[in-house]
Write a protein that holds these residues in place. Structure first.
Motif: not given
Length: 173
Positions: A104-107, A113-114, A124-125, A130-137
């Motif tokens: 829902v990033t377009d909305v 980030p969440y 859960l994909f 638009p940016d599927p990179r890891k954030l924390f790991l």
């Protein structure tokens, strides 16, 4: 707009949606709208919410492993300039053997980030993110291992690192 009026609009457009209004008692009495929607209608529902209130504020996603399914609950605030505003939780889920939801990033761009966090910790994909990179790991974290899963795809005790934490982890064996 009242929570009751808002929920009536949603249920008219999406008759298969489950919706209810609950009141928080403490610390301040406040009504919250709870909606559960099938993933097939999830994105259209989120678009409708943004149409109803173009200034709707996305807050956070609370996601969990429900055993044979993964669930995501999106928390939003609507009509924040009115008193009281409408507190809204929209929940949807998908089976673990098909762990996909539409992004829902377009909305709600601030959901990015969440959604990334939910992807890496629960597997859960979000289709179209638009940016599927890891954030924390770390980048070398094993693919297909999701630390918040309750099943065999969760993190093993052998993967736990102390990372300078002041409390020592006990070694097994």
């Amino acid at each position: 707009m009242t929570p009751e009026e808002f929920l009536e609009i949603i249920l008219t457009k999406f008759p298969n949606v489950e919706g209810e209004i609950r009141e928080n008692k403490l610390p301040h009495p406040r009504k919250r709208v709870w909606i559960n929607v099938e993933r097939e209608n999830f994105k259209d529902l989120m678009k409708l919410i943004k149409e109803i209130d173009p200034k709707a504020q996305f807050s956070i996603i609370i996601a969990r492993d429900g055993g044979d399914y993964l669930e995501a609950k999106y928390h939003l605030e609507l009509f924040y300039e009115q008193t009281p505003s409408i507190s809204l939780t929209v929940g949807t889920k998908c089976p673990k053997d098909d762990p996909k939801l539409p992004t829902v990033t377009d909305v709600f761009p601030s959901a990015l980030p969440y959604e990334r966090e939910v992807q890496e910790f629960l597997g859960l994909f979000f289709e179209g993110i638009p940016d599927p990179r890891k954030l924390f790991l770390p980048e070398d974290f094993p693919e297909g291992v999701y630390p918040l899963r309750k099943d065999e795809k969760g993190i093993s005790s052998g993967m736990v690192k102390n990372a300078g934490h002041p409390y020592k982890m006990k070694k097994e064996g």
